[in-house]
Design a protein around this motif. Sequence first.
Motif, PDB file in Angstrom:
ATOM      1  N   TYR A 164      51.520  94.307  47.191  1.00 54.62           N
ATOM      2  CA  TYR A 164      50.244  94.975  46.934  1.00 54.62           C
ATOM      3  C   TYR A 164      50.118  95.369  45.470  1.00 54.62           C
ATOM      4  O   TYR A 164      49.024  95.299  44.892  1.00 54.62           O
ATOM      5  N   HIS A 165      51.214  95.744  44.842  1.00 58.15           N
ATOM      6  CA  HIS A 165      51.173  96.061  43.421  1.00 58.15           C
ATOM      7  C   HIS A 165      50.767  94.839  42.595  1.00 58.15           C
ATOM      8  O   HIS A 165      50.039  94.968  41.598  1.00 58.15           O
ATOM      9  N   TRP A 166      51.201  93.657  43.000  1.00 60.37           N
ATOM     10  CA  TRP A 166      50.772  92.438  42.306  1.00 60.37           C
ATOM     11  C   TRP A 166      49.271  92.221  42.478  1.00 60.37           C
ATOM     12  O   TRP A 166      48.588  91.763  41.556  1.00 60.37           O
ATOM     13  N   ALA A 167      48.754  92.543  43.675  1.00 57.56           N
ATOM     14  CA  ALA A 167      47.310  92.401  43.912  1.00 57.56           C
ATOM     15  C   ALA A 167      46.527  93.360  43.016  1.00 57.56           C
ATOM     16  O   ALA A 167      45.481  92.998  42.450  1.00 57.56           O
ATOM     17  N   ILE A 168      47.024  94.596  42.876  1.00 56.05           N
ATOM     18  CA  ILE A 168      46.383  95.547  41.971  1.00 56.05           C
ATOM     19  C   ILE A 168      46.426  95.015  40.545  1.00 56.05           C
ATOM     20  O   ILE A 168      45.435  95.090  39.796  1.00 56.05           O
TER      21      ILE A 168
END
Length: 500
Positions: A417-421
């Motif tokens: 999810y951090h990569w998506a952000i």
Amino acid sequence: MPSAESTPASVHEPDLVRPSKDDEIARSGSEFIGGPLGRRALLGTSWWTPVRVIALVAIGVFALGLVQKAPCYDGGWFFGASTQYTHACYSDIPHLYQGRGFADGLVPYFDKLPGDMQYLEYPVLTGVFMEVAAWLTPGSGSIQHQEQWYWMVNAGMLMVCAAIIVVCVSRTHARRPWDGLLVALAPAFALTATINWDLLAVALTASAMLMWARGRSLAFGVLLGLATAAKLYPVFLLGPLFVLCWRAGKWRDFGTALGGAVVSWLVVNVPVMLFAFDGWSKFYTFSQERGVDFGSFWLILAQNSTDPLSTDTVNTLATLLMLLSCAGIAALTLTAPRRPRFAQLAFLIVAAFILTNKVYSPQYVLWMVPLAVLARPKWRDFLIWQACEVAYFLGIWMYLAYTTSGNAHKGLPTDGYHWAIGLHLLGTAYLCAMVLRDILMPERDVVRRAGDDDPSGGVLDGAEDVFVLGPAAHPPRHAAQFDGPQVEWGSEPGANGRSL
């Protein structure tokens, strides 16, 4: 004297910019419908004008967005904790029908709600929109049936807002109506349109931009004040407009716009402030007290820290970063080789708020889509940004699926999810960088390359500079040889930046 029916459309309308001719991505995409528009095409002689075509396309794509929510409509909103996330079809609308008292007939802001949220946490005009939809929702049947109806009624009202948005964007730049097709086809626009009620504020903001482009300062102010009564972000547009009017010496027009905005905002808010202050202020206190949340770089920092920052500290730092961004945009406006276009600065100020804010809900992309199209109507850059936003849209739902699926761990873990952000932040920063390059090197601006100055600038279009700083007082430096249309800059009032 010829009749109106026999007069060629070109007598009344300026030459239109055709993206299928001037944009390589649009040219390639046009092959699906027969190729680029030919130079002998009879424009303006059919009912199928660009604005009408774009409006119908927007409605069709909006309908596809409704179909994408079908798995939730049929049960995902009501059965299974993670189904609405694994199908990426979540919406606040059906959940808040009962959760904010509409199912029980409670009056927003005046009646207390059961549970942790004592009052409706939305601005007044959005609350009115929600209440009107509740009035149109049948009160009979099961609560599931009522929530389905409530979502459908809201979807119909939001579809009207979407149509207004694309029409306003198509008409804001008179010679570039086809740019509105970018809004109509934006995938993130369709996917997030019915998550929340943001389209109301977006429609009012787009209408305000159109009024300013037409030179109607008071109408612009009234509409922007109403937009701010529906969502906070539209008020930020007054900052860039102030600096632009400062540079051009258009104080009377800015004063008219500011007065209209203040009065219209007060007309909507004062009655509720006087008789239900606690309910009215809930939006502002909730925004202040809300902790670091989804979609922000603050969340990445918090989830990777053993000692996360307090909410008060984050509020202070986020406000400081936003103020620094505002100062940077003001300095850019006063020192740029040519006065930036209003749409460029409107996009940059909203993007700065989104990048520095402590929360980024997926529907916030709706705030930027119309402004991005007006600021940088380049298909390649727009689609790169949209790809990043779609990736974030999927990422947040897969992350919520992961956190709500227990030991099954279905979805995207925290690191993913951090990569998506990060993709969302990089995509927005990339588009900001392209707009900044256009401001610093005006010959790269696709709108000005077509021979316009500031078609969304209203009284600023073609106006002379009155107050400038630094290199703005000197002729612009061209980064490359440019043989396209040249724009008369700072010429006679009313020149409107037409090519020579």
